[in-house]
Write a protein that holds these residues in place. Structure first.
Motif, PDB file in Angstrom:
ATOM      1  N   ASP A  39       0.929  -1.184  -0.009  1.00 11.07           N
ATOM      2  CA  ASP A  39       0.017   0.250   0.105  1.00 11.07           C
ATOM      3  C   ASP A  39       0.813   1.294   0.014  1.00 11.07           C
ATOM      4  N   THR A  40       1.977   1.182  -0.515  1.00 15.21           N
ATOM      5  CA  THR A  40       2.965   2.340  -0.714  1.00 15.21           C
ATOM      6  C   THR A  40       3.944   2.248  -1.897  1.00 15.21           C
ATOM      7  N   THR A  41       4.259   3.609  -2.201  1.00 15.37           N
ATOM      8  CA  THR A  41       5.392   3.620  -3.170  1.00 15.37           C
ATOM      9  C   THR A  41       6.550   4.431  -2.608  1.00 15.37           C
ATOM     10  N   ALA A  42       6.459   4.610  -1.214  1.00 12.10           N
ATOM     11  CA  ALA A  42       7.438   5.104  -0.539  1.00 12.10           C
ATOM     12  C   ALA A  42       8.986   4.649  -0.743  1.00 12.10           C
ATOM     13  N   GLY A  43       9.327   3.417  -1.334  1.00 10.91           N
ATOM     14  CA  GLY A  43      10.690   2.884  -1.699  1.00 10.91           C
ATOM     15  C   GLY A  43      11.151   3.159  -2.942  1.00 10.91           C
ATOM     16  N   TRP A  44      10.188   3.687  -3.771  1.00 11.62           N
ATOM     17  CA  TRP A  44      10.494   3.690  -5.339  1.00 11.62           C
ATOM     18  C   TRP A  44      11.865   4.661  -5.478  1.00 11.62           C
ATOM     19  N   GLN A  45      11.934   5.675  -4.869  1.00  8.98           N
ATOM     20  CA  GLN A  45      12.962   6.646  -5.304  1.00  8.98           C
ATOM     21  C   GLN A  45      14.286   6.109  -4.841  1.00  8.98           C
ATOM     22  N   ALA A  46      14.313   5.657  -3.515  1.00  8.65           N
ATOM     23  CA  ALA A  46      15.501   5.016  -3.013  1.00  8.65           C
ATOM     24  C   ALA A  46      16.026   3.839  -3.663  1.00  8.65           C
ATOM     25  N   ALA A  47      14.946   3.187  -4.159  1.00  8.85           N
ATOM     26  CA  ALA A  47      15.397   2.027  -5.016  1.00  8.85           C
ATOM     27  C   ALA A  47      16.059   2.384  -6.367  1.00  8.85           C
ATOM     28  N   VAL A  48      15.251   3.266  -7.132  1.00  4.74           N
ATOM     29  CA  VAL A  48      16.123   4.030  -8.234  1.00  4.74           C
ATOM     30  C   VAL A  48      17.406   4.425  -7.931  1.00  4.74           C
ATOM     31  N   ASP A  49      17.635   5.303  -7.043  1.00  4.79           N
ATOM     32  CA  ASP A  49      18.740   5.854  -6.548  1.00  4.79           C
ATOM     33  C   ASP A  49      19.890   4.847  -6.314  1.00  4.79           C
ATOM     34  N   SER A  50      19.686   3.732  -6.192  1.00  8.81           N
ATOM     35  CA  SER A  50      20.635   2.441  -5.697  1.00  8.81           C
ATOM     36  C   SER A  50      20.775   1.517  -6.733  1.00  8.81           C
ATOM     37  N   LEU A  51      20.240   1.571  -7.795  1.00  8.20           N
ATOM     38  CA  LEU A  51      19.839   0.508  -8.790  1.00  8.20           C
ATOM     39  C   LEU A  51      21.380   0.038  -9.369  1.00  8.20           C
ATOM     40  N   PRO A  52      21.800  -1.076  -9.149  1.00  8.04           N
ATOM     41  CA  PRO A  52      23.085  -1.583  -9.682  1.00  8.04           C
ATOM     42  C   PRO A  52      23.002  -1.604 -11.473  1.00  8.04           C
ATOM     43  N   ALA A  53      24.041  -1.541 -11.977  1.00  4.74           N
ATOM     44  CA  ALA A  53      23.987  -1.810 -13.308  1.00  4.74           C
ATOM     45  C   ALA A  53      23.646  -3.150 -13.753  1.00  4.74           C
ATOM     46  N   GLY A  54      22.928  -2.958 -14.787  1.00  3.44           N
ATOM     47  CA  GLY A  54      22.370  -4.315 -15.498  1.00  3.44           C
ATOM     48  C   GLY A  54      21.137  -4.717 -14.710  1.00  3.44           C
ATOM     49  N   LEU A  55      20.787  -4.184 -13.791  1.00  2.00           N
ATOM     50  CA  LEU A  55      19.454  -4.679 -13.124  1.00  2.00           C
ATOM     51  C   LEU A  55      18.255  -3.867 -13.735  1.00  2.00           C
ATOM     52  N   THR A  56      17.267  -4.134 -13.863  1.00  2.00           N
ATOM     53  CA  THR A  56      15.846  -3.548 -14.011  1.00  2.00           C
ATOM     54  C   THR A  56      14.969  -3.428 -12.981  1.00  2.00           C
ATOM     55  N   LEU A  57      14.299  -2.278 -12.687  1.00  2.00           N
ATOM     56  CA  LEU A  57      13.612  -2.320 -11.622  1.00  2.00           C
ATOM     57  C   LEU A  57      12.029  -1.903 -12.367  1.00  2.00           C
ATOM     58  N   VAL A  58      11.080  -2.916 -11.663  1.00  2.00           N
ATOM     59  CA  VAL A  58       9.727  -2.398 -11.940  1.00  2.00           C
ATOM     60  C   VAL A  58       9.358  -2.083 -10.741  1.00  2.00           C
ATOM     61  N   ARG A  59       8.617  -0.703 -10.758  1.00  2.00           N
ATOM     62  CA  ARG A  59       8.002  -0.360  -9.578  1.00  2.00           C
ATOM     63  C   ARG A  59       6.741  -0.520  -9.455  1.00  2.00           C
ATOM     64  N   GLY A  60       6.167  -0.986  -8.313  1.00  2.00           N
ATOM     65  CA  GLY A  60       4.905  -1.308  -8.097  1.00  2.00           C
ATOM     66  C   GLY A  60       4.451  -1.270  -6.698  1.00  2.00           C
ATOM     67  N   ALA A  61       3.404  -1.837  -6.153  1.00  2.00           N
ATOM     68  CA  ALA A  61       3.035  -2.084  -4.724  1.00  2.00           C
ATOM     69  C   ALA A  61       1.865  -3.230  -4.598  1.00  2.00           C
ATOM     70  N   GLU A  62       2.003  -3.577  -3.539  1.00  2.00           N
ATOM     71  CA  GLU A  62       0.760  -4.753  -3.246  1.00  2.00           C
ATOM     72  C   GLU A  62      -0.118  -3.990  -2.298  1.00  2.00           C
ATOM     73  N   LEU A  63      -1.447  -4.087  -2.969  1.00  2.00           N
ATOM     74  CA  LEU A  63      -2.717  -3.362  -2.855  1.00  2.00           C
ATOM     75  C   LEU A  63      -3.447  -4.509  -1.928  1.00  2.00           C
ATOM     76  N   SER A  64      -3.841  -3.740  -0.569  1.00  2.00           N
ATOM     77  CA  SER A  64      -4.901  -4.478   0.331  1.00  2.00           C
ATOM     78  C   SER A  64      -6.167  -4.477  -0.297  1.00  2.00           C
ATOM     79  N   GLY A  65      -6.749  -5.577  -0.950  1.00  2.00           N
ATOM     80  CA  GLY A  65      -8.310  -5.385  -1.403  1.00  2.00           C
ATOM     81  C   GLY A  65      -9.115  -6.311  -0.594  1.00  2.00           C
ATOM     82  N   ARG A  66     -10.352  -6.128  -0.827  1.00  4.45           N
ATOM     83  CA  ARG A  66     -11.361  -6.998  -0.380  1.00  4.45           C
ATOM     84  C   ARG A  66     -12.656  -7.181  -1.221  1.00  4.45           C
ATOM     85  N   TRP A  67     -12.884  -8.422  -1.187  1.00  2.93           N
ATOM     86  CA  TRP A  67     -14.197  -8.694  -1.974  1.00  2.93           C
ATOM     87  C   TRP A  67     -15.434  -8.834  -1.071  1.00  2.93           C
ATOM     88  N   HIS A  68     -16.447  -8.184  -1.296  1.00  3.61           N
ATOM     89  CA  HIS A  68     -17.732  -8.115  -0.293  1.00  3.61           C
ATOM     90  C   HIS A  68     -18.926  -8.615  -0.991  1.00  3.61           C
TER      91      HIS A  68
END
Length: 283
Positions: A39-68
């Motif tokens: 439920d957050t994108t707070a780590g995105w920028q720090a991950a981009v800033d630390s991305l090693p050469a040759g690694l591709t980053l997909v930015r995402g989040a795991e959302l808390s959903g509910r079926w009613h």
């Protein structure tokens, strides 16, 4: 290509910082890794800033959903990928869920205290390290005080598994799928048959989610048996969904390692060519 589309950092309930997660992914021999904190994108920028050469980053989040659609309601987790992090309706929903997580932590600590267990909210938030507060942070506080011997014991029924388990305010699952699509991303149902961690998601519900715009389902997962994985793959084919594989890595909070399950490169190509919200990043 080795592609792992489900990993957590200290922005939620992992134990690696976003930068350390990127370094661990490279060391594990991954070509692509997704950061999917709860439920957050707070780590995105720090991950981009630390991305090693040759690694591709997909930015995402795991959302808390509910079926009613029935009683009881069913909690489901959606892996949302490559969406616009500034799409306001989605931003507002994620903020609401994060606040609910914090309130839940307060109430769980109050329940523990009422039973003479001296865990404090400050301890729990300290383990969260400024990230989204989750039940694993309460578990780590219990372990840290020596009240339980392990994270697994902390989630036993006499602790957080049942006695001190409280709900949070999830996002209606069809609303979550719609908002992710509107934000230019896609959603993949996480670990649908992981009965050890909650409900097994009925096939009929997955079919309804597919009709609502779900893009894929996670078949390869440490909590899926070989039979579960084949069942999910077959269901995905029947519903016209893609299927993925991933580790659901949480650092030392779980024993699973990065790359434990991986995603077919053709599915990754379909993912990147379908989404319009935010692109993958490669250094």
């Amino acid at each position: 290509m080795r592609i792992d589309l489900h990993a957590h950092s200290t922005a939620s309930d992992g134990t690696d910082s976003p930068g350390a997660l990127m370094r661990e992914a490279a060391a594990a021999g991954l070509d692509v890794v997704a950061i999917t904190d709860h439920d957050t994108t707070a780590g995105w920028q720090a991950a981009v800033d630390s991305l090693p050469a040759g690694l591709t980053l997909v930015r995402g989040a795991e959302l808390s959903g509910r079926w009613h659609g029935g009683e009881p309601s069913i909690g489901v987790h959606l892996l949302a990928y490559l969406f616009d992090p500034e799409y306001e309706p989605l931003v507002a929903e994620l903020a609401r869920v994060r606040l609910s997580r914090d309130v839940r932590a307060e109430n769980v600590v109050a329940m523990l205290n009422a039973d003479g267990v001296g865990v404090t909210l400050e301890e729990v938030r300290g383990y969260a390290a400024g990230g989204t507060v989750g039940r694993p942070h309460v578990a780590r506080a219990l372990v840290g005080r020596g009240l339980v011997a392990s994270m697994d014991e902390a989630f036993a029924p006499e602790w957080l598994g049942r006695r001190y388990r409280l709900p949070k305010a999830d996002i209606d699952v069809t609303t979550a799928i719609r908002l992710v699509n509107e934000a230019g991303g896609v959603s993949v149902l996480a670990h649908p048959r992981a009965g050890s961690r909650g409900h097994v998601v009925p096939d009929t519900l997955i079919a309804g989610m597919a009709a609502a715009g779900l893009w894929g389902v996670e078949a390869g997962h440490v909590d899926h048996s070989p039979e579960d994985r084949e069942h999910v793959r077959a269901l995905a084919r029947d519903l016209g969904l893609r299927y993925t594989g991933s580790s659901d890595y949480h650092g030392t909070n779980k024993t699973v390692r990065l790359g434990a399950h991986t995603t077919d490169p053709a599915v990754y190509v379909a993912l990147t060519t379908t989404t319009t919200g935010t692109p993958p990043i490669t250094t």
